[in-house]
Scaffold this motif. Structure first.
Motif, short mmCIF file in Angstrom:
data_model
loop_
_atom_site.label_atom_id
_atom_site.label_comp_id
_atom_site.label_asym_id
_atom_site.label_seq_id
_atom_site.Cartn_x
_atom_site.Cartn_y
_atom_site.Cartn_z
N TYR A 129 0.84 -1.22 -0.05
CA TYR A 129 0.10 0.17 0.23
C TYR A 129 0.88 1.12 0.05
CZ TYR A 129 -3.29 -3.28 1.76
OH TYR A 129 -4.19 -4.54 2.03
N MET A 130 1.82 1.20 0.72
CA MET A 130 2.95 2.51 0.93
C MET A 130 3.52 2.80 -0.44
SD MET A 130 2.68 3.90 3.82
CE MET A 130 4.04 4.94 3.69
N ALA A 131 4.01 1.59 -1.19
CA ALA A 131 4.57 1.55 -2.56
C ALA A 131 3.57 2.41 -3.44
CB ALA A 131 4.81 0.27 -3.16
N GLU A 132 2.40 1.92 -3.37
CA GLU A 132 1.44 2.57 -4.46
C GLU A 132 1.07 3.91 -4.02
OE1 GLU A 132 -0.78 -1.83 -5.16
OE2 GLU A 132 -1.72 -0.29 -4.12
N ILE A 133 0.93 4.37 -2.54
CA ILE A 133 0.43 5.66 -2.46
C ILE A 133 1.60 6.68 -2.65
CG2 ILE A 133 -1.46 5.10 -0.93
CD1 ILE A 133 0.37 5.90 1.24
N ARG A 149 -7.32 6.70 -2.13
CA ARG A 149 -7.96 7.02 -0.59
C ARG A 149 -8.25 5.52 -0.08
NH1 ARG A 149 -11.44 10.56 -3.86
NH2 ARG A 149 -12.89 8.62 -3.93
N ASN A 150 -8.66 4.76 -1.06
CA ASN A 150 -8.66 3.22 -0.58
C ASN A 150 -7.41 2.68 0.11
OD1 ASN A 150 -11.43 2.97 -1.33
ND2 ASN A 150 -10.88 1.99 -3.34
N ASN A 151 -6.29 3.13 -0.15
CA ASN A 151 -5.06 2.65 0.22
C ASN A 151 -4.84 3.29 1.65
OD1 ASN A 151 -4.18 0.41 -1.23
ND2 ASN A 151 -2.58 1.34 -2.43
N LYS A 153 7.93 22.59 4.24
CA LYS A 153 7.33 21.91 5.57
C LYS A 153 6.47 20.50 4.80
CE LYS A 153 9.22 24.86 8.28
NZ LYS A 153 10.65 24.68 8.65
N TYR A 154 6.83 20.24 3.62
CA TYR A 154 6.25 18.79 3.04
C TYR A 154 7.37 17.79 3.49
CZ TYR A 154 2.44 20.84 1.00
OH TYR A 154 0.96 21.77 0.62
N ILE A 155 6.70 16.65 3.66
CA ILE A 155 7.63 15.48 4.16
C ILE A 155 8.52 14.97 2.83
CG2 ILE A 155 7.69 12.92 5.04
CD1 ILE A 155 5.35 13.80 6.66
N VAL A 156 9.64 14.69 2.96
CA VAL A 156 10.64 14.19 1.82
C VAL A 156 11.28 12.73 2.20
CG1 VAL A 156 12.25 14.79 0.27
CG2 VAL A 156 11.12 16.70 0.89
N PRO A 157 10.96 11.59 1.42
CA PRO A 157 10.32 11.78 0.02
C PRO A 157 8.93 11.65 0.06
CG PRO A 157 11.14 9.76 0.57
CD PRO A 157 11.50 10.61 1.50
N GLY A 158 8.15 11.11 1.17
CA GLY A 158 6.83 11.47 1.31
C GLY A 158 5.91 10.95 0.43
N PHE A 159 4.83 11.47 0.16
CA PHE A 159 4.10 11.30 -1.21
C PHE A 159 3.33 12.61 -1.56
CE2 PHE A 159 1.41 9.28 2.40
CZ PHE A 159 0.38 10.22 2.48
N GLN A 174 -0.87 7.80 -7.89
CA GLN A 174 -1.60 8.74 -7.49
C GLN A 174 -2.68 9.66 -8.28
OE1 GLN A 174 1.27 11.68 -5.83
NE2 GLN A 174 2.11 10.31 -4.25
N ARG A 175 -2.68 9.42 -9.55
CA ARG A 175 -3.50 10.11 -10.56
C ARG A 175 -4.90 9.44 -10.34
NH1 ARG A 175 0.12 9.14 -15.96
NH2 ARG A 175 1.74 10.67 -15.40
N ASN A 176 -5.17 8.29 -9.68
CA ASN A 176 -6.29 7.91 -9.41
C ASN A 176 -6.79 7.95 -7.83
OD1 ASN A 176 -8.56 6.11 -8.88
ND2 ASN A 176 -8.16 4.88 -10.55
#
Length: 219
Positions: A16-20, A33-35, A201-207, A26-28
């Protein structure tokens, strides 16, 4: 204060983390949201192992079964708007819990968008007095919005235990929680701890921005 990072052990949460994190995935928004929701469900299951239980006699059609059931009174709290899918995951597991909501959003206070303030507007919550409070917010970056959300909930009582739940945390955010929440009854749960933040102040690499990825851009 306890810190539990689900990525310390391999599990389906890694998928799930790899996908988000994937900028193409992320385009979908629905899948994203489901993940986020599913990570909330997995985290809720792990938290369920820490609750207090008692044995009850349950009448079945054929007799009596002894079942250990949780006795903690739970309040699931979240911060608008990014926390909504994450909160839903917890509610899918803890379906008898009370629910609390607060709006706490970041405001840049300089033209370069380097200095961030947090603004709190709306609060709706039951009493949290002597209850187990679970605060679910996907990103623990600076920890500022989590702290102010927590302070808002405290206007309705003092919880017995506190679970701070996020998808991704930073060391800075965890340190902020350590300084601002009761050390002896707080646990931080996350699916990953990333190295830090960028100048905005955005998390890196984050999403990226969890709220925008879940619900679309905002003005």
């Amino acid at each position: 204060m306890k810190i539990i990072n689900l990525s310390d052990n391999v599990s389906i949460v890694n998928q799930y983390m790899a996908e988000i994190r994937d900028k193409d995935y992320q385009r979908n928004r629905l899948l994203f949201r489901n993940n986020i929701m599913r990570i909330g469900e997995m985290m809720a299951y792990e938290i369920s192992k820490t609750l207090d239980y008692e044995t009850k006699d349950i009448a079945t059609p054929l007799g009596i079964a002894k079942v250990d059931v949780p006795v903690d009174k739970l309040v699931l709290a979240t911060i608008f708007r990014a926390g909504l899918p994450f909160h839903t995951g917890f509610l899918n597991v803890f379906d008898h819990a009370g629910n609390a909501f607060v709006s706490a959003y970041r405001e840049y206070i300089d033209e370069a968008h380097h200095e961030v303030g947090i603004h709190v507007e709306y609060l709706a919550t039951p009493s949290i007095d002597e209850k187990t409070l679970i605060i679910a917010d996907p990103m623990l970056a600076t920890g500022g919005s989590m702290e102010l959300g927590y302070q808002a909930f405290l206007s309705k009582g003092t919880p017995k235990r506190i679970h701070v739940c996020c998808v991704i945390a930073t060391p800075q955010g965890i340190d902020h929680i350590r300084r601002t929440m009761p050390d002896d009854k707080t646990t931080v749960w996350c699916a990953a701890i990333d190295p830090g933040m960028n100048e905005h102040k955005y998390i890196v690499p984050g999403f990226g921005d969890a709220g925008d990825l879940c619900f679309g851009d905002k003005l």
